[in-house]
Design a protein around this motif. Structure first.
Motif, PDB file in Angstrom:
ATOM      1  N   TRP A  41      59.640  63.166  73.612  1.00 38.96           N
ATOM      2  CA  TRP A  41      58.736  63.414  72.498  1.00 38.96           C
ATOM      3  C   TRP A  41      57.429  64.037  72.955  1.00 38.96           C
ATOM      4  O   TRP A  41      56.769  64.732  72.178  1.00 38.96           O
ATOM      5  CB  TRP A  41      58.499  62.132  71.707  1.00 38.96           C
ATOM      6  N   LEU A  42      57.028  63.823  74.200  1.00 38.93           N
ATOM      7  CA  LEU A  42      55.876  64.546  74.729  1.00 38.93           C
ATOM      8  C   LEU A  42      56.154  66.045  74.718  1.00 38.93           C
ATOM      9  O   LEU A  42      55.324  66.851  74.267  1.00 38.93           O
ATOM     10  CB  LEU A  42      55.563  64.088  76.152  1.00 38.93           C
ATOM     11  N   LEU A  43      57.321  66.416  75.223  1.00 41.04           N
ATOM     12  CA  LEU A  43      57.678  67.832  75.269  1.00 41.04           C
ATOM     13  C   LEU A  43      57.839  68.425  73.875  1.00 41.04           C
ATOM     14  O   LEU A  43      57.369  69.530  73.590  1.00 41.04           O
ATOM     15  CB  LEU A  43      58.971  68.024  76.069  1.00 41.04           C
ATOM     16  N   HIS A  44      58.500  67.688  72.990  1.00 40.30           N
ATOM     17  CA  HIS A  44      58.700  68.205  71.649  1.00 40.30           C
ATOM     18  C   HIS A  44      57.379  68.282  70.881  1.00 40.30           C
ATOM     19  O   HIS A  44      57.199  69.154  70.024  1.00 40.30           O
ATOM     20  CB  HIS A  44      59.715  67.353  70.885  1.00 40.30           C
ATOM     21  N   SER A  45      56.444  67.392  71.178  1.00 35.81           N
ATOM     22  CA  SER A  45      55.129  67.458  70.555  1.00 35.81           C
ATOM     23  C   SER A  45      54.400  68.725  70.973  1.00 35.81           C
ATOM     24  O   SER A  45      53.772  69.407  70.158  1.00 35.81           O
ATOM     25  CB  SER A  45      54.298  66.226  70.929  1.00 35.81           C
ATOM     26  N   VAL A  46      54.482  69.043  72.270  1.00 41.95           N
ATOM     27  CA  VAL A  46      53.872  70.281  72.753  1.00 41.95           C
ATOM     28  C   VAL A  46      54.512  71.484  72.077  1.00 41.95           C
ATOM     29  O   VAL A  46      53.827  72.415  71.623  1.00 41.95           O
ATOM     30  CB  VAL A  46      54.000  70.395  74.280  1.00 41.95           C
ATOM     31  N   LEU A  47      55.847  71.473  71.994  1.00 43.42           N
ATOM     32  CA  LEU A  47      56.551  72.601  71.384  1.00 43.42           C
ATOM     33  C   LEU A  47      56.179  72.768  69.919  1.00 43.42           C
ATOM     34  O   LEU A  47      55.981  73.891  69.438  1.00 43.42           O
ATOM     35  CB  LEU A  47      58.065  72.407  71.532  1.00 43.42           C
ATOM     36  N   MET A  48      56.070  71.666  69.185  1.00 45.99           N
ATOM     37  CA  MET A  48      55.666  71.739  67.786  1.00 45.99           C
ATOM     38  C   MET A  48      54.283  72.348  67.644  1.00 45.99           C
ATOM     39  O   MET A  48      54.038  73.195  66.769  1.00 45.99           O
ATOM     40  CB  MET A  48      55.699  70.347  67.139  1.00 45.99           C
ATOM     41  N   SER A  71      54.224  82.948  75.670  1.00 44.47           N
ATOM     42  CA  SER A  71      54.733  82.694  77.017  1.00 44.47           C
ATOM     43  C   SER A  71      54.865  81.192  77.268  1.00 44.47           C
ATOM     44  O   SER A  71      55.849  80.734  77.861  1.00 44.47           O
ATOM     45  CB  SER A  71      53.796  83.327  78.049  1.00 44.47           C
ATOM     46  N   LEU A  72      53.881  80.423  76.798  1.00 45.56           N
ATOM     47  CA  LEU A  72      53.936  78.966  76.945  1.00 45.56           C
ATOM     48  C   LEU A  72      55.113  78.390  76.175  1.00 45.56           C
ATOM     49  O   LEU A  72      55.799  77.478  76.663  1.00 45.56           O
ATOM     50  CB  LEU A  72      52.628  78.344  76.457  1.00 45.56           C
ATOM     51  N   GLU A  73      55.356  78.906  74.976  1.00 46.66           N
ATOM     52  CA  GLU A  73      56.492  78.434  74.189  1.00 46.66           C
ATOM     53  C   GLU A  73      57.801  78.624  74.957  1.00 46.66           C
ATOM     54  O   GLU A  73      58.636  77.711  75.029  1.00 46.66           O
ATOM     55  CB  GLU A  73      56.564  79.194  72.866  1.00 46.66           C
ATOM     56  N   GLN A  74      57.967  79.785  75.556  1.00 38.07           N
ATOM     57  CA  GLN A  74      59.194  80.063  76.312  1.00 38.07           C
ATOM     58  C   GLN A  74      59.346  79.106  77.490  1.00 38.07           C
ATOM     59  O   GLN A  74      60.448  78.599  77.760  1.00 38.07           O
ATOM     60  CB  GLN A  74      59.175  81.510  76.800  1.00 38.07           C
ATOM     61  N   GLY A  75      58.236  78.846  78.181  1.00 43.44           N
ATOM     62  CA  GLY A  75      58.294  77.932  79.311  1.00 43.44           C
ATOM     63  C   GLY A  75      58.636  76.517  78.899  1.00 43.44           C
ATOM     64  O   GLY A  75      59.422  75.839  79.570  1.00 43.44           O
ATOM     65  N   VAL A  76      58.058  76.053  77.784  1.00 42.14           N
ATOM     66  CA  VAL A  76      58.335  74.694  77.309  1.00 42.14           C
ATOM     67  C   VAL A  76      59.786  74.556  76.873  1.00 42.14           C
ATOM     68  O   VAL A  76      60.434  73.535  77.131  1.00 42.14           O
ATOM     69  CB  VAL A  76      57.380  74.311  76.156  1.00 42.14           C
ATOM     70  N   VAL A  77      60.313  75.586  76.218  1.00 44.23           N
ATOM     71  CA  VAL A  77      61.710  75.548  75.778  1.00 44.23           C
ATOM     72  C   VAL A  77      62.645  75.406  76.984  1.00 44.23           C
ATOM     73  O   VAL A  77      63.576  74.592  76.976  1.00 44.23           O
ATOM     74  CB  VAL A  77      62.057  76.817  74.966  1.00 44.23           C
ATOM     75  N   MET A 135      69.327  75.230  74.446  1.00 48.16           N
ATOM     76  CA  MET A 135      68.129  76.032  74.235  1.00 48.16           C
ATOM     77  C   MET A 135      67.673  75.929  72.796  1.00 48.16           C
ATOM     78  O   MET A 135      68.465  76.052  71.867  1.00 48.16           O
ATOM     79  CB  MET A 135      68.403  77.497  74.586  1.00 48.16           C
ATOM     80  N   LEU A 136      66.385  75.676  72.612  1.00 48.64           N
ATOM     81  CA  LEU A 136      65.830  75.572  71.273  1.00 48.64           C
ATOM     82  C   LEU A 136      65.316  76.931  70.831  1.00 48.64           C
ATOM     83  O   LEU A 136      64.823  77.709  71.627  1.00 48.64           O
ATOM     84  CB  LEU A 136      64.664  74.568  71.274  1.00 48.64           C
TER      85      LEU A 136
END
Length: 231
Positions: free
Chosen positions: A110-117, A156-162, A173-174
């Protein structure tokens, strides 16, 4: 639109240029024709470090952009008006942890998904912000360039987090779904003051959310190295 004249327009680029030159090693997650994405070839540890570095830079530049905009266009009286009016951030409705105890209790997933959101929620608003700032008579190139830089780095950050989610959580892959979230509407043409205040609110809110992204990612990094001492 007639805005406040920038008296020291020639000075700002000299003062703020180092922030744009402090560019981290690119995530290189974009796939070029005929070649695979480079991110999957990076180790999980190095990828997390690069993602954190990107988040740090995004927050740093967003903080400077907000301060510059505030100094140029927002008198103290308008700052008070904004606080009293209670302008809400566009990500207020997202299911994110809001206290230190909640942050400590949520899982790595959920930490990662929070960042992605957060990242995906800001992609379109930053595009709007660039368009809006282009209409300001007195907006210096440095402010416009910094906004564009942050917008590009956010993708670029979005791609890295995914890719990081795929590596750490073994998930598929999201795909980016920021265009479907409906958190931000900008098809209306507000009056000048409303436009300035809305842009100021966007910059202020993005600065806060960029800080959250950085904090969540650093907590995740801490958990990888010292799980029981990350308060």
């Amino acid at each position: 639109m007639h805005m406040v004249t920038v008296m020291q327009r020639g000075v700002w680029p000299l003062l703020l240029w180092p922030f744009l030159r402090t560019v981290s090693i690119p995530l290189d997650c974009q796939e070029e024709q005929g070649s695979p994405s480079r991110c999957p070839s990076i180790s999980q540890e190095k990828l997390l470090d690069r993602v954190i570095q990107h988040a740090e830079l995004i927050y740093r530049v967003s903080e400077e952009s907000c301060s510059l905009f505030e100094e140029m266009f927002i008198p103290f009286q308008l700052q008070l008006q904004r606080n009293q009016a209670g302008y809400a951030c566009i990500t207020k409705a997202l299911p994110l942890p809001s206290s230190k105890s909640e942050i400590q209790q949520i899982s790595d997933k959920w930490l990662l998904h929070s960042v992605l959101m957060l990242v995906q929620s800001w992609i379109e608003p930053l595009v709007y912000l660039q368009t809006s700032l282009d209409r300001y008579d007195a907006a210096p190139d440095m402010l416009l360039n910094k906004t564009k830089w942050v917008s590009e780095k956010l993708i670029s950050l979005e791609q890295g987090v995914v890719v990081l989610i795929k590596k750490m959580l073994d998930e598929g892959m999201l795909t980016a779904n920021h265009s479907e979230q409906g958190l931000f509407q900008y098809d209306v043409q507000p009056e000048m003051l409303d436009s300035v205040m809305r842009d100021y609110t966007l910059l202020s809110c993005f600065k806060k959310d960029a800080h959250k992204m950085e904090a969540f990612l650093k907590l995740l990094k801490c958990r990888q190295t010292d799980k029981y001492n990350c308060a």
